[in-house]
Write an enzyme that holds these catalytic residues in place. Structure first.
Site, PDB file in Angstrom:
ATOM      1  N   ARG A 129      49.516  36.175  40.526  1.00 27.31           N
ATOM      2  CA  ARG A 129      48.427  35.718  39.669  1.00 27.31           C
ATOM      3  C   ARG A 129      47.403  36.838  39.534  1.00 27.31           C
ATOM      4  O   ARG A 129      46.612  37.062  40.456  1.00 27.31           O
ATOM      5  CB  ARG A 129      47.775  34.464  40.253  1.00 27.31           C
ATOM      6  CG  ARG A 129      48.704  33.258  40.333  1.00 27.31           C
ATOM      7  CD  ARG A 129      47.998  32.100  41.024  1.00 27.31           C
ATOM      8  NE  ARG A 129      48.848  30.907  41.083  1.00 27.31           N
ATOM      9  CZ  ARG A 129      48.490  29.771  41.681  1.00 27.31           C
ATOM     10  NH1 ARG A 129      47.291  29.688  42.261  1.00 27.31           N
ATOM     11  NH2 ARG A 129      49.309  28.730  41.694  1.00 27.31           N
TER      12      ARG A 129
ATOM     13  N   ASP B 255      44.057  38.736  38.184  1.00 32.62           N
ATOM     14  CA  ASP B 255      42.702  38.286  37.895  1.00 32.62           C
ATOM     15  C   ASP B 255      42.292  38.634  36.466  1.00 32.62           C
ATOM     16  O   ASP B 255      42.988  39.370  35.763  1.00 32.62           O
ATOM     17  CB  ASP B 255      41.711  38.932  38.874  1.00 32.62           C
ATOM     18  CG  ASP B 255      41.845  38.409  40.285  1.00 32.62           C
ATOM     19  OD1 ASP B 255      42.335  37.280  40.455  1.00 32.62           O
ATOM     20  OD2 ASP B 255      41.450  39.132  41.221  1.00 32.62           O
TER      21      ASP B 255
ATOM     22  N   ARG C 246      42.146  46.423  44.683  1.00 32.52           N
ATOM     23  CA  ARG C 246      40.851  46.867  44.166  1.00 32.52           C
ATOM     24  C   ARG C 246      39.894  47.262  45.293  1.00 32.52           C
ATOM     25  O   ARG C 246      39.063  48.161  45.129  1.00 32.52           O
ATOM     26  CB  ARG C 246      40.238  45.780  43.292  1.00 32.52           C
ATOM     27  CG  ARG C 246      40.954  45.597  41.954  1.00 32.52           C
ATOM     28  CD  ARG C 246      40.480  44.355  41.232  1.00 32.52           C
ATOM     29  NE  ARG C 246      39.041  44.393  40.993  1.00 32.52           N
ATOM     30  CZ  ARG C 246      38.321  43.318  40.673  1.00 32.52           C
ATOM     31  NH1 ARG C 246      38.911  42.127  40.563  1.00 32.52           N
ATOM     32  NH2 ARG C 246      37.023  43.428  40.466  1.00 32.52           N
TER      33      ARG C 246
END
Length: 256
Positions: A50, A52, A202
């Site tokens: 999934r 973002d 990230r």
């Protein structure tokens, strides 16, 4: 019912992420709406990961179940027709076994992160890269990244809303290279593991950028990792440079 694997490419900017949202556009929602144009729904697809809001897909993989026995090529063509004008494309489709699962059958995920190094704003690559003003020390970033390879408790690099059962993961690769991009010099991060925590990539890139900018030393990455404390993490970088590049399976459905 027949099960089909779909290899999906998309730009993340117009979407609130992969996962279906009630009042916001999503990649999952766009594909399910296209499927409903082919067969009466509702349709629910499952994906390998999934992503973002703002994160892109180069090799996302999903699966769907359909009552009609579709030729995979015709299925991908039909879906692409109904996906227009959304920046989503089915680049390949394949018939798979009924127990094959895009998420649970996967054995690794690979991410790419792009940093563009130039002072001028990005134009052609706007929304596709993280632009930084100053040159970064790639050797220092590689030295810092080496502390992250292997089996670790990655609590420091895990979002506070992460739903994973454990912060312990094995990072198989974190390779950093300097390349000449279309818009200027880029730094690419190639990150590979069986699975990832929420915001893990990230968080890695944001922390290593601080090393490259000489705000942190490479050993500060080791200190942050061993702290097992989210507060010890460097800044989390923006999403637009991140791509789900590839999902690996014991038998690749798109080549077998």
């Amino acid at each position: 019912m027949s099960r089909y694997a779909l290899k999906v490419e998309y730009q993340g900017a117009p979407f609130a992420g992969w996962q279906r949202q009630k009042d916001q556009p999503s990649v999952q929602g766009a594909i399910e709406a296209a499927l409903a144009r082919l067969e009466p729904g509702p349709h629910t697809i499952a994906a390998a990961g999934r992503t973002d809001a703002g994160v892109h897909g180069l090799g996302q993989v999903a699966h769907c179940d359909l009552s009609k026995d579709w030729d995979p090529f015709r299925l991908s063509e039909a879906l692409n027709h109904h996906l227009k004008p959304a920046p989503v494309a089915i680049v390949a489709a394949a018939r798979v076994d009924d127990d094959w699962h895009a998420r649970f059958s996967a054995v690794e995920r690979q991410y790419l992160f792009r940093i563009l190094q130039r002072r001028a704003p990005a134009t052609h690559d706007k929304g596709q890269v993280w632009r930084v003003n100053n040159s970064l020390d790639v050797d220092a970033m590689r030295e810092g990244a080496a502390h992250l390879i292997g089996l670790h408790d990655f609590t420091t690099f895990r979002s506070s809303i992460c739903q994973a059962a454990s912060p312990v993961k094995t990072l198989d690769e974190l390779r950093i290279e300097r390349v000449q991009g279309f818009s200027g010099p880029e730094i690419h991060f190639h990150v590979r593991a069986r699975s990832f925590l929420h915001n893990q990539v990230r968080s890695f890139v944001g922390t290593l950028e601080r090393v490259g900018a000489v705000g942190w030393s490479p050993d500060d990455v080791k200190t942050a990792l061993e702290a097992c404390d989210r507060a010890a993490c460097g800044p989390v970088c923006p999403p637009q440079g991140l791509y789900l590049a590839r999902v690996g399976y014991p038998d690749d459905p798109f080549t077998s």
